[in-house]
Design an enzyme around this catalytic site. Structure first.
Site, PDB file in Angstrom:
ATOM      1  N   ASP A 348     -11.102   2.095  -2.116  1.00 29.86           N
ATOM      2  CA  ASP A 348     -10.548   3.211  -2.147  1.00 29.86           C
ATOM      3  C   ASP A 348     -11.187   4.291  -1.333  1.00 29.86           C
ATOM      4  O   ASP A 348     -12.543   4.151  -1.195  1.00 29.86           O
ATOM      5  CB  ASP A 348     -10.724   3.864  -3.614  1.00 29.86           C
ATOM      6  CG  ASP A 348     -10.160   5.214  -3.807  1.00 29.86           C
ATOM      7  OD1 ASP A 348      -8.943   5.089  -3.840  1.00 29.86           O
ATOM      8  OD2 ASP A 348     -11.120   6.155  -4.039  1.00 29.86           O
ATOM      9  N   GLU A 385      -8.320   1.386   2.079  1.00 26.51           N
ATOM     10  CA  GLU A 385      -7.505   2.472   2.145  1.00 26.51           C
ATOM     11  C   GLU A 385      -8.261   3.356   3.240  1.00 26.51           C
ATOM     12  O   GLU A 385      -9.126   3.864   3.173  1.00 26.51           O
ATOM     13  CB  GLU A 385      -7.374   3.266   0.936  1.00 26.51           C
ATOM     14  CG  GLU A 385      -6.792   4.357   0.807  1.00 26.51           C
ATOM     15  CD  GLU A 385      -6.700   5.244  -0.307  1.00 26.51           C
ATOM     16  OE1 GLU A 385      -5.914   5.799  -0.884  1.00 26.51           O
ATOM     17  OE2 GLU A 385      -7.899   5.344  -0.893  1.00 26.51           O
TER      18      GLU A 385
END
Length: 697
Positions: A348, A385
């Site tokens: 993330d 990401e």
């Protein structure tokens, strides 16, 4: 070992212990405890009999002279039973931003290396308060050690992967799931036959490292909402207790899930959050790092150490490239692979990994390269990401060699195309071909591109074709949260409607999205529930909706059943055709031993793609077979509002058959032979807003 009830009858003898290994380690004769704290003058270990215990039954004092090596604090507790719970307490010049040293010394701290945790008595509000109630903290649990998986770690790639992003809790928490333990790892095990029948090769689990369910804005908390997605990690070594039937067996229960998925031929990717922690900013809770390693673990403001740099939108930023923090992250990831059997990770807000200790952009950041250099992590997929909330955007340029990336550009281009934006045919073809413009120049491969149209963050597929704007009122923030730029189209009405024409168009658009995704080079990722048209009623930020709005409803309507069949068959088609999942980028040239180029691009006329036509909404391409005797594919995308007749490539001694047509009524939308009459005249009728796939005979 003695039962937990025996705790109240005795106190356990201690020895100095060892700084290796860190955490709570069960060995012959007892448990070795070790944590780190540079600023402490002395430390206490508080022992609780079980998760239900309100008060500790024994407090063990550690001194620098006996129990400290460098800044590691350690003690060995003889014969301590499994399932005992524990916390730490530190004293000294602790320099916690929002409270005095005296107030900080009353805080009970969670072991950052705990293999299992209890949140039975935890209060986020109390953890943030200077006058906190005693013992209202997260606690580590002394867990039974795991046996490492048998055999060496093989090299795992994403070349043939079809990823399915799912939420462990939400997948089975709905009453319609019919599982014995809803919302748990055990419940997910019961749904493995569904995953296997669907055909996915990998599940990507939203955060399963233990997280703070109480970490939501006050307006959401006032509505009784909680942190559902899990992007608020506090225990990086422990599976989330709520996903366990028995939190004291957290490592075992998670391993049982991994082993069951592996037995079904499905691999496991974890969505992990190393960019921030649940301790948030200056006024967030004190859980562990703020006292144990504040200035090493977090990026603090050099002008005022009471404040944290925030490149995550969550109050703090992990200081990832500090040597001690990098080591913590590496060892943690290796633990999940080596002992829990995980097959890879999605990171993330991974652009935080590219920031230095002052938040600056590093030219050669150590952490991403260290992951690739790890003998364990080098063997598993690493997915970034590739952006953060502070403005860094690395799609196509994330540092390292073998990293894959969530391809946000693919998502945006395909959304624009399917909703009907004209003049982007070149961008569409580039994305469908694997985004070579992003990845080929530095030696990366098609598997570097994780292609997706929807994910947990944003509209579901159903809502993408049913809403023009977000509807997040249920989150309590007056619809201010969530993205305003959804690139969606409601097909003529906002939200639920009884108009059969609009409903039919939405169903077709959903099939178009899914077909294009599974016909693209690179690695497709599906959002769980899209295959059954799951809706969140226009909520594009359901992070706090741990309820039926987010959960998988297993009672399927007729349209849901038809969509499920279509997705299953599209996945099967992709698996039958290696030409759809090439390991190298397309060249437009014939490969050795082949008569046809690997790809040829067309418009409504052969060899005439509308690259530069500002009104174009039509494109077609032909893929040569890659495997021996693999049929050729001819694919046509028509996002115009009217039907088009497209010329077909001439085949010697062969003919074309239609195997996919998203404009057809189920089950004729995907079948071995839908219709061939019109193909015999050398042209193919492509209805408005539809995808057609032909296969050579």
């Amino acid at each position: 070992m003695p039962s937990p009830e025996a705790h109240v009858q005795r106190r356990y003898n201690t020895k100095p212990g060892s700084r290796f290994p860190i955490g709570a380690t069960v060995v012959a004769g007892g448990v070795n405890f070790c944590t780190f704290c540079r600023n402490a003058t002395h430390i206490e270990l508080l022992l609780y009999a079980s998760e239900e215990s309100v008060e500790p039954f024994q407090t063990v004092a550690l001194t620098r002279e006996t129990n400290c090596t460098f800044f590691f604090w350690h003690v060995f507790v003889e014969e301590l039973p499994l399932r005992s719970c524990y916390t730490w307490r530190a004293y000294g010049e602790l320099r916690v931003p929002q409270m005095s040293d005296e107030a900080a010394s009353r805080k009970e701290l969670l072991d950052p290396h705990a293999r299992a945790v209890s949140d039975r008595f935890y209060s986020r509000q109390q953890a943030a308060a200077a006058d906190a109630t005693a013992h209202a903290s997260l606690r580590g649990i002394v867990a039974e050690p795991l046996d490492a998986p048998d055999g060496a770690i093989d090299v795992r790639t994403l070349d043939d992967a079809i990823i399915y992003e799912l939420h462990v809790g939400g997948f089975t928490r709905h009453q319609s799931s019919g599982v014995r333990h809803p919302g748990t790892f055990a419940g997910l095990i019961e749904k493995i036959p569904y995953l296997k029948a669907l055909g996915v090769t990998h599940v990507e689990l939203l955060p399963v490292m233990a997280f703070d369910e109480q970490d939501v804005p006050a307006c959401a908390a006032a509505r009784g909402l909680s942190n559902y997605w899990g992007y608020s990690t506090h225990s990086f070594y422990s599976p989330h207790p709520r996903y366990c039937v028995d939190p004291a067996r957290a490592p075992q229960e998670f391993r049982e899930l991994v082993d069951a998925l592996h037995a079904a031929g499905i691999r496991v990717l974890l969505d992990v959050v190393f960019n921030h922690t649940s301790e948030a900013g200056k006024y967030g809770p004190v859980i562990h790092f703020k006292i144990l390693a504040n200035e090493a673990f977090y990026q603090v403001d050099p002008n005022d150490a009471r404040y944290y740099r925030d490149y995550t939108g969550c109050g703090n930023t992990v200081n990832c490239n500090h040597p001690l923090v990098s080591a913590f992250i590496l060892r943690c990831l290796e633990y999940w692979v080596r002992e829990l059997g995980v097959d890879g990770f999605r990171f993330d807000l991974a652009s935080v990994f590219v920031r230095g200790e002052q938040g600056e952009l590093l030219r050669t950041p150590s952490l991403p390269w260290a992951m690739e250099a790890s003998p364990v992590l080098a063997r598993v997929p690493l997915i970034a990401e590739a952006w953060d909330a502070g403005g860094l955007y690395h799609v196509g340029a994330f540092p390292g060699m073998a990293w894959s990336e969530w391809n946000g550009r693919y998502r945006d281009v395909i959304r624009r195309f399917v909703r009907g934006d004209p003049g982007i045919i070149g961008e569409v073809c580039t994305c469908v071909a694997g985004s070579a413009d992003l990845y080929q120049d530095d030696g990366r491969l098609p598997a570097s591109s994780i292609n997706f149209v929807t994910c947990h963050d944003g509209f579901t597929l159903h809502d993408l074709v049913s809403y023009n704007v977000k509807h997040n009122e249920a989150n309590g923030e007056d619809n201010r949260d969530g993205s305003n730029d959804n690139l969606s189209w409601n097909c003529g009405a906002e939200g639920e409607t009884g108009d059969k024409a609009i409903i039919g168009l939405r169903f077709r658009q959903a099939r178009n999205f899914m077909a294009i995704l599974l016909l693209s080079q690179g690695v497709p990722m599906l959002l769980a529930g899209d295959e059954i048209l799951r809706s969140q009623r226009g909520n594009n930020n359901a992070f706090c909706q741990d309820n039926a709005l987010s959960w998988m409803n297993w009672r399927l309507s007729g349209d849901a059943q038809n969509m499920l069949r279509f997705v299953r068959e599209m996945i099967a088609l992709r698996k039958r055709h290696p030409s759809l999942r090439r390991c190298r980028f397309l060249t437009g040239q014939a490969e050795s031993g082949q008569r046809h180029p690997d790809v040829a691009w067309h418009g409504e006329r052969i060899d005439a793609p509308a690259w530069h036509d500002s009104t174009a909404r039509f494109v077609a391409f032909t893929l040569a077979g890659q495997a021996p005797n693999e049929p050729m594919l001819h694919v046509l995308f028509n996002m115009n509002d009217d039907a088009r007749d497209a010329a077909l490539p001439v085949l010697e001694h062969q003919s074309w058959r239609r195997v996919v047509d998203t404009s057809a009524e189920p089950p004729r939308d995907i079948a071995p032979d839908i219709e061939t009459a019109d193909l015999e005249r050398g042209a193919c009728r492509v209805e408005a807003r539809s995808v057609v796939v032909l296969e050579s005979l």
